[in-house]
Write a protein that holds these residues in place. Sequence first.
Motif, short mmCIF file in Angstrom:
data_model
loop_
_atom_site.label_atom_id
_atom_site.label_comp_id
_atom_site.label_asym_id
_atom_site.label_seq_id
_atom_site.Cartn_x
_atom_site.Cartn_y
_atom_site.Cartn_z
N SER A 105 0.86 -1.18 0.00
CA SER A 105 0.00 0.00 0.00
C SER A 105 0.90 1.23 0.00
O SER A 105 2.06 1.17 0.43
CB SER A 105 -0.91 0.00 1.23
N GLU A 138 -4.88 3.26 5.92
CA GLU A 138 -5.93 3.37 4.91
C GLU A 138 -6.64 4.72 4.97
O GLU A 138 -6.89 5.36 3.93
CB GLU A 138 -6.93 2.22 5.08
N LYS A 153 -7.85 3.26 -0.91
CA LYS A 153 -7.32 3.47 0.45
C LYS A 153 -5.83 3.12 0.54
O LYS A 153 -5.35 2.60 1.54
CB LYS A 153 -8.12 2.67 1.47
N ASP A 155 -4.19 0.92 -1.24
CA ASP A 155 -3.85 -0.44 -1.65
C ASP A 155 -3.47 -0.49 -3.13
O ASP A 155 -4.25 -0.13 -4.00
CB ASP A 155 -5.04 -1.36 -1.39
N THR A 195 2.03 -4.91 3.04
CA THR A 195 0.76 -5.47 3.52
C THR A 195 0.84 -6.97 3.74
O THR A 195 0.27 -7.49 4.70
CB THR A 195 -0.36 -5.16 2.51
#
Length: 212
Positions: A105, A138, A153, A155, A195
């Motif tokens: 992310s 996020e 968010k 990602d 992540t």
Amino acid sequence: MRILPLVLFLFSIHFSSLGQKMTTAQMKLGIEGADNSPLYVKDVLKKKFKIDTIIVTRTNFFNSLADSLAYKGQVKKVYGPYTQKGQRFLVQVLAKAPNTFYRVSQIFLDTSVFSYRFADSLSDNIISRIKKGPETFEHLAQSYSMGGETVTKGDLGWVAEGVLIPQIARELPRRKKGEVFKVWSANGLHIIKKTEDPKKDTGFALMMRVFL
């Protein structure tokens, strides 16, 4: 003495016109069932074809039909017909090969907008807020990121090794799952969250387009 040449001649006509008489569904079945499908397309169907090597850059957020079929398609399966620029074609996945993918992310700070000093200070503040909580990566990605990942968010999904910015790619193997860190590049400052741990997945596909 003339019967045999005549029979061979008639058989040749039938063989060469076979591809033209087939329906699209029959062509697809024929290609899928052939031991050597490019040769079948060339000699039996008498169709033009092109073989492409497709690099799978992500396992989601696909950029094109080719990317999607390269990852999701089954080997030997024929898909289509599709139409592109007025040309109809079928697609067969001939083979696949693996690559390493990272789930990351990002919060991107564009240094063409912010000064380097301000971006550096802001990144420290963002990372500190994430570590202290209750604010999440996020949530802050939606508030601060200056890239398209604000919609997701932050990602970026599973991204193939070799596609990531080199500075990020070099840093990821040193980091633990869930760790947040910053990386500078020519584009700006990237606040990265690792992540997931890396995984092997389909990274390359050999695909044949058969033009109808």
